[in-house]
Motif scaffolding. Structure first.
Motif, PDB file in Angstrom:
ATOM      1  N   LEU A  30      -9.601   2.331  -2.473  1.00 37.20           N
ATOM      2  CA  LEU A  30      -9.442   3.423  -1.515  1.00 37.20           C
ATOM      3  C   LEU A  30      -9.670   2.941  -0.088  1.00 37.20           C
ATOM      4  CD1 LEU A  30     -11.262   6.328  -3.415  1.00 37.20           C
ATOM      5  CD2 LEU A  30      -8.798   5.935  -3.192  1.00 37.20           C
ATOM      6  N   LEU A  31     -10.673   2.095   0.107  1.00 36.51           N
ATOM      7  CA  LEU A  31     -10.928   1.574   1.454  1.00 36.51           C
ATOM      8  C   LEU A  31      -9.772   0.688   1.928  1.00 36.51           C
ATOM      9  CD1 LEU A  31     -14.737   0.683   1.146  1.00 36.51           C
ATOM     10  CD2 LEU A  31     -13.709   2.699   2.209  1.00 36.51           C
ATOM     11  N   LEU A  32      -9.165  -0.074   1.004  1.00 30.55           N
ATOM     12  CA  LEU A  32      -8.015  -0.899   1.389  1.00 30.55           C
ATOM     13  C   LEU A  32      -6.809  -0.032   1.733  1.00 30.55           C
ATOM     14  CD1 LEU A  32      -8.310  -3.828  -1.178  1.00 30.55           C
ATOM     15  CD2 LEU A  32      -8.560  -3.972   1.313  1.00 30.55           C
ATOM     16  N   TYR A  33      -6.635   1.068   1.024  1.00 31.20           N
ATOM     17  CA  TYR A  33      -5.548   1.978   1.372  1.00 31.20           C
ATOM     18  C   TYR A  33      -5.733   2.530   2.796  1.00 31.20           C
ATOM     19  CZ  TYR A  33      -3.209   2.169  -3.167  1.00 31.20           C
ATOM     20  OH  TYR A  33      -2.474   1.858  -4.301  1.00 31.20           O
ATOM     21  N   VAL A  34      -6.988   2.894   3.116  1.00 32.67           N
ATOM     22  CA  VAL A  34      -7.255   3.389   4.472  1.00 32.67           C
ATOM     23  C   VAL A  34      -7.038   2.281   5.492  1.00 32.67           C
ATOM     24  CG1 VAL A  34      -9.030   4.352   5.988  1.00 32.67           C
ATOM     25  CG2 VAL A  34      -8.861   5.121   3.622  1.00 32.67           C
ATOM     26  N   GLU A  35      -7.433   1.070   5.154  1.00 37.03           N
ATOM     27  CA  GLU A  35      -7.305  -0.055   6.072  1.00 37.03           C
ATOM     28  C   GLU A  35      -5.852  -0.436   6.324  1.00 37.03           C
ATOM     29  OE1 GLU A  35      -8.330  -4.811   5.930  1.00 37.03           O
ATOM     30  OE2 GLU A  35      -9.752  -3.394   5.035  1.00 37.03           O
ATOM     31  N   ILE A  36      -5.018  -0.353   5.295  1.00 39.00           N
ATOM     32  CA  ILE A  36      -3.640  -0.824   5.411  1.00 39.00           C
ATOM     33  C   ILE A  36      -2.681   0.321   5.703  1.00 39.00           C
ATOM     34  CG2 ILE A  36      -1.788  -2.040   4.221  1.00 39.00           C
ATOM     35  CD1 ILE A  36      -3.979  -3.366   2.493  1.00 39.00           C
ATOM     36  N   ASP A  37      -2.846   1.422   4.995  1.00 41.27           N
ATOM     37  CA  ASP A  37      -1.905   2.532   5.104  1.00 41.27           C
ATOM     38  C   ASP A  37      -2.444   3.580   6.090  1.00 41.27           C
ATOM     39  OD1 ASP A  37       0.363   3.883   4.634  1.00 41.27           O
ATOM     40  OD2 ASP A  37      -0.085   4.439   2.565  1.00 41.27           O
ATOM     41  N   LYS A  38      -1.903   4.776   6.021  1.00 43.94           N
ATOM     42  CA  LYS A  38      -2.319   5.859   6.892  1.00 43.94           C
ATOM     43  C   LYS A  38      -3.547   6.539   6.309  1.00 43.94           C
ATOM     44  CE  LYS A  38       2.403   6.695   8.471  1.00 43.94           C
ATOM     45  NZ  LYS A  38       3.513   7.676   8.604  1.00 43.94           N
ATOM     46  N   PRO A  39      -4.647   6.587   7.066  1.00 45.55           N
ATOM     47  CA  PRO A  39      -5.895   7.162   6.512  1.00 45.55           C
ATOM     48  C   PRO A  39      -5.766   8.639   6.168  1.00 45.55           C
ATOM     49  CG  PRO A  39      -6.329   5.844   8.468  1.00 45.55           C
ATOM     50  CD  PRO A  39      -4.851   6.001   8.394  1.00 45.55           C
ATOM     51  N   ASP A  40      -5.030   9.398   6.972  1.00 46.04           N
ATOM     52  CA  ASP A  40      -4.943  10.836   6.719  1.00 46.04           C
ATOM     53  C   ASP A  40      -4.281  11.137   5.377  1.00 46.04           C
ATOM     54  OD1 ASP A  40      -6.076  11.135   9.193  1.00 46.04           O
ATOM     55  OD2 ASP A  40      -4.166  11.431  10.233  1.00 46.04           O
ATOM     56  N   LEU A  41      -3.324  10.311   5.012  1.00 48.61           N
ATOM     57  CA  LEU A  41      -2.660  10.528   3.724  1.00 48.61           C
ATOM     58  C   LEU A  41      -3.600  10.264   2.559  1.00 48.61           C
ATOM     59  CD1 LEU A  41       0.823   8.933   4.493  1.00 48.61           C
ATOM     60  CD2 LEU A  41       0.180  11.353   4.553  1.00 48.61           C
ATOM     61  N   ALA A  70       0.819  -1.211   0.000  1.00 50.07           N
ATOM     62  CA  ALA A  70       0.000   0.000   0.000  1.00 50.07           C
ATOM     63  C   ALA A  70       0.854   1.262   0.000  1.00 50.07           C
ATOM     64  CB  ALA A  70      -0.923  -0.010   1.213  1.00 50.07           C
ATOM     65  N   SER A  71       1.880   1.299   0.841  1.00 50.53           N
ATOM     66  CA  SER A  71       2.698   2.512   0.937  1.00 50.53           C
ATOM     67  C   SER A  71       3.484   2.784  -0.340  1.00 50.53           C
ATOM     68  CB  SER A  71       3.645   2.397   2.135  1.00 50.53           C
ATOM     69  OG  SER A  71       4.521   1.281   1.967  1.00 50.53           O
ATOM     70  N   ARG A  72       3.911   1.723  -1.043  1.00 49.61           N
ATOM     71  CA  ARG A  72       4.687   1.932  -2.267  1.00 49.61           C
ATOM     72  C   ARG A  72       3.811   2.314  -3.459  1.00 49.61           C
ATOM     73  NH1 ARG A  72       9.865  -0.390  -2.138  1.00 49.61           N
ATOM     74  NH2 ARG A  72      10.656  -0.126  -0.024  1.00 49.61           N
ATOM     75  N   SER A  73       2.606   1.837  -3.505  1.00 54.81           N
ATOM     76  CA  SER A  73       1.756   2.086  -4.675  1.00 54.81           C
ATOM     77  C   SER A  73       0.835   3.290  -4.506  1.00 54.81           C
ATOM     78  CB  SER A  73       0.914   0.847  -4.988  1.00 54.81           C
ATOM     79  OG  SER A  73       0.053   0.550  -3.894  1.00 54.81           O
ATOM     80  N   ARG A  74       0.532   3.711  -3.274  1.00 51.57           N
ATOM     81  CA  ARG A  74      -0.447   4.775  -3.042  1.00 51.57           C
ATOM     82  C   ARG A  74      -0.104   6.091  -3.750  1.00 51.57           C
ATOM     83  NH1 ARG A  74       0.357   8.434   0.188  1.00 51.57           N
ATOM     84  NH2 ARG A  74       1.785   7.233   1.481  1.00 51.57           N
TER      85      ARG A  74
END
Length: 914
Positions: free
Chosen positions: A119-130, A88-92
């Motif tokens: 988008l929901l997976l990004y929030v779930e795995i990575d930092k939601p604020d970003l 998630a952090s590398r692809s976001r």
């Protein structure tokens, strides 16, 4: 063509992702999704090229072919789902923009759903604020459909994860601008996002955006808010990977402890408490403080002091204040707390409240300076001043903790002023309600001691405040922990405390201690018990194991002889009888106990070499049956078999009996609960009736006192009326007495005058050898007085003297008068003129009235009717005319002669008038 297709399938996945043919790209996306799903973990080599180069997914998310884009978004979802945090952090940074530009606004529902899931997976795995930060630039896009789709995605993020995990401040800042968009779909999605945020933030949302909206938009939002206002608080529906790991760890811990009673379930999320302060930007208002603040706050005129405080209050009216050096302002506000003018005190308290609410934690360093003077000023009785001071104290406490404020509160709760004592006690109650920190043991003891002391005060309001303090503290620490502090109190006070305990609402509650894990010996015994069951059977479930000890609470009836089974019937059919079990020793005790077989426990092993385990006899004797022995393993014998295998070895009758006992226990438990609830209801009704009775008694006492007061007033009025009536009677009697005395004195004076006149007339008759006026009394009237005066000139012997008065002679010749007689003072024998005669007549009449001590005005008042008698002049020794008896006789003679001549003149004038 076939060769090209074979070549395409042999290409690496990154190359196929970047191929110019959309079909090749589509197949590459599908292949990648399958490989991701089949991977054992996130360290699989299939993830490595995509993790190292996250820009590969930019083309997949924004593929020019809609069919390929749909599969590319699906492959991205699989990559995020199985690839871990690095994926998630590398692809976001490369995928968020393509997702909202082409994915969320796609015409294919599957592609749109995959984009939202990414988008929901990004929030779930990575930092939601970003994630939110990278989505907000889409709100400024020129295409309305992209803006609307992005707003819908942000709404879905808040709906699934809540504002506790995803900070809403960035979205709130962008909302007013979106409400002014020209497209109606964008405005509709903005309304949906606002309503979703309102579900979490409630009224804290309004101060942030309300002023920037149009009145029509405010009205529309109010209607939408009404629909969700009564809904229960929202809960988080999706959890991040960190939260999922914590929940899994908690479940694993629960599995180790065992038992359904300690199974960990997902705890309900508490209602998120948010305020407008959390979303507001700090503002620098220290520079806006009036420059002459210190000078004006020390002014001798209260109006100037209040004006500068009002100006400061207007400056402090912001949501959040930037920290700074507020020491001078705090000193001025603290000094104003001692001001003699209550208007200045109220304005200073309002400023303290706003400053504390704006600084929050930064205001904590000023607490010790402000709190003491504010609490001392609670002595004011005016409600507006007391409310302002209480609000200032509450705002100050919000920036600190209960421990920091405890010393100041305890020092002021014993103040001599009742108003201060009551106000500080109420402030302590509010502190206990809002604090989230449980007071320590020492603090609990201090608070309970202060509350108990308040219960002994004479004022009812102070006693009620003390009971509320104890009731609120009981709500925090529990009834059991509060019992030592309530010892020695009477039932009435305990009942009052219990009422406040039932109604109190606190945020800090004593949490129950976690259930300790069973010892290792118990785990070993449980394993042995499972081995005994053996024979291909599955281990006993945890619910059954945990349910067995519960049965100890319900005593079971002793089974009858008919319900007993034979020794051979104890084992369940289909199981081999335990070897090596000898009952000879137990048979010897059958005479003493009719049920020796109930104490036999199954062996811990099926091996013939092992010694059989014999249960220890109960201290109450053997032969108590199934209900007489405990179902759970004794703690002192860790190697004894668990109760579950024993239950499997029971006969059908014993199992039925056990089920009956369990049913009976459930029934009794339900009955106890119902009785407890009914008892609580009855207690509440009794308390309510007692309160009503007390109120009625108080009303009755007040009415009786009012009636007695009215009766006292009525009795006093009656007494005053009687006194006045008595005085009136006495005044009437006195008036009557005065009237009688006046009448009597008048009659006596008239009688004396008549006697004098009669005596003078008789002397005159004797001297004149009988007259014609023997029987006719001489009377003077007001009508005849002028006539008599006009004829005084014809009276002989009346002459003018040098003093202006008349001298009256006897009327006889001068030669006939004795030599030793002297004329009356003021009279001579000289002839008189008409004016002199009139003057002498007046003088004579005045002299006669002076003799009687009656004023001329009183003598002229009529006594009865128009014809009132005129008292004849009587000359006495008191008048000063003569001192000897002869002189008085001579004066009487002269008077009688004068009257006779007046009458004669009247007689002569009568024929003339006719």
């Amino acid at each position: 063509m076939a060769e090209q297709e074979e070549d395409f399938s042999q290409l690496p996945l990154p190359d196929r992702f970047a191929h110019k043919l959309w079909k090749v790209r589509k197949e590459g996306y599908e292949e990648a999704a399958r490989l991701f799903e089949k991977s054992p973990d996130e360290s699989d080599p299939v993830f490595r090229p995509f993790v190292q180069d996250g820009s590969i997914w930019k083309g997949a998310a924004a593929d020019s072919n809609v069919a390929a884009q749909q599969e590319g978004l699906g492959a991205l979802c699989a990559f995020l789902k199985y690839g871990g945090q690095q994926s998630a952090s590398r692809s976001r940074p490369h995928t968020i923009q393509p997702i909202y530009e082409k994915g969320l606004s796609s015409t294919r529902p599957a592609a749109k759903a995959n984009a939202l899931e990414c988008l929901l997976l990004y929030v779930e795995i990575d930092k939601p604020d970003l994630v939110i930060e990278e989505l907000l630039p889409a709100l400024a896009n020129k295409q309305p459909k992209i803006v609307a789709a992005t707003l819908a995605a942000i709404t879905s993020i808040f709906h699934n994860f809540g504002v506790k995990l995803v900070k809403p401040q960035p979205a709130l800042k962008a909302l007013p601008k979106v409400f002014g968009h020209a497209d109606k779909n964008v405005r509709a999605e903005a309304q949906n996002l606002t309503v979703e945020l309102y579900r979490w933030l409630k009224d804290a949302l309004k101060p942030v955006i309300w002023e920037e909206l149009k009145p029509v938009q405010q009205t529309d939002l109010e209607k939408l808010f009404e629909k969700v206002r009564e809904e229960p608080p929202p809960k988080q529906e999706r959890f991040t990977r960190v939260q999922q790991a914590e929940m899994a760890a908690a479940e694993a811990t629960a599995d180790e402890v065992g038992g359904s009673e300690v199974m960990v379930e997902a705890e309900d999320e508490e209602a998120v408490e948010v305020e407008a302060f959390d979303f507001a930007e700090p503002q620098d208002v220290l520079s806006k403080v009036p420059e002459n603040f210190n000078e004006m706050i020390n002014s001798s005129k209260w109006k100037e002091r209040k004006d500068v405080l009002d100006d400061l209050f207007n400056v402090l009216r912001v949501q959040r204040i930037k920290a700074g050096a507020w020491d001078d302002v705090i000193r001025g506000l603290t000094k104003s707390m001692k001001d003699a003018n209550v208007a200045v005190v109220t304005a200073a308290a309002n400023c303290i409240e706003k400053l504390a609410l704006g600084l929050r934690k930064d205001f904590a360093k000023y607490r010790s300076t402000v709190m003491g003077p504010v609490m001392e000023r609670l002595k004011e009785k005016k409600p507006s001043v007391a409310e302002a001071l209480s609000a200032a104290l509450d705002a100050t406490f919000a920036s600190t903790t209960l421990t920091e404020c405890m010393e100041d509160i305890m020092s002021m709760v014993v103040n001599k002023n009742p108003n201060v004592k009551e106000g500080v006690a109420k402030f302590l109650v509010r502190c206990l309600r809002t604090t989230r920190d449980i007071p320590s043991k020492e603090e609990q003891k201090t608070i309970a001691g202060a509350g108990t002391k308040l219960l002994t005060e004479s004022a009812e309001t102070i006693r009620a405040a003390g009971a509320e303090v104890l009731g609120t503290l009981m709500k925090i620490i529990g009834e059991r922990a509060m019992n030592p502090y309530l010892e020695g109190l009477d039932d009435v006070r305990k009942t009052k405390i219990k009422e406040f305990f039932d109604t109190a609402q606190v945020k800090a509650k004593e949490k129950p201690k976690p259930v300790a894990a069973p010892p290792k010996a118990a785990a070993t015994s449980s394993a042995l018990g499972k081995k005994v069951v053996g024979g291909g059977k599955k281990p006993v479930a945890r619910k059954a194991v945990a349910a067995a000890p519960v049965e100890d609470a319900a005593p079971a009836p002793r089974p009858t002889a008919k319900a007993l089974a034979k020794p051979g019937g104890v084992a369940k059919p289909g199981l081999a009888a335990p070897s090596g079990l000898k009952l000879g020793g137990l048979k010897k005790t059958s005479a003493a106990s009719p049920q020796p077989r109930r104490v036999i426990s199954p062996p811990t092993s099926l091996d013939d070499d092992d010694e059989p385990a014999v249960a220890s006899p109960s201290k109450f004797g053997m032969g108590r049956g199934l209900a007489g022995r405990p179902l759970a393993r004794p703690a002192a014998m860790p190697m004894s078999p668990p109760p579950a295998p024993a239950a499997l070895g029971m006969s059908a009758i014993e199992r039925a009996e056990l089920e009956e006992l369990r049913a009976e226990k459930e029934r009794l438990t339900g009955l106890a609960d119902s009785l407890r609830s009914s008892n609580a209801k009855l207690t509440a009704e009794i308390t309510e009736l007692q309160n009503q009775n007390a109120q009625l008694i108080e009303d009755h006492t007040r009415d009786v006192l009012q009636i007695k007061a009215k009766e006292t007033q009525l009795t006093r009025a009656r007494g005053e009326c009687d006194v006045l009536r008595t005085e009136m009677e006495s005044i009437k009697k006195e008036t009557e007495r005065y009237k009688r005395e006046v009448n009597r004195l008048g009659r006596e004076s008239i009688g004396r005058e008549r006697d004098d006149l009669s005596r003078g007339r008789s002397t005159y008759d004797d001297d004149n050898a009988g007259g014609i006026y023997d029987d006719e009394p001489v009377r003077f009237t007001a009508n005849s007085r002028s006539e008599s005066k006009s004829d005084l000139r014809s009276v002989p012997g009346l002459q003018r003297t040098g003093s202006g008065t008349s001298n009256i002679s006897s009327g006889r010749p001068a030669s006939a008068k004795p030599n030793n007689t002297r004329p009356m003072s003021g009279f001579t024998n000289n002839s008189l003129s008409p004016s002199d005669e009139k003057e002498n007549a007046n003088g004579f009449e005045n002299a006669m009235l002076a003799r009687r001590k009656i004023s001329p005005s009183l003598a002229q008042q009529p006594q009865s009717g128009s014809m009132s008698p005129v008292r004849p002049p009587i000359v006495t020794a008191e008048s000063g005319i003569g001192g000897s008896t002869e002189n008085w006789k001579r004066a009487a003679e002269v008077t009688s002669q004068l009257k006779a001549r007046i009458e004669a003149m009247k007689a002569r004038q009568l024929p003339r008038n006719q």
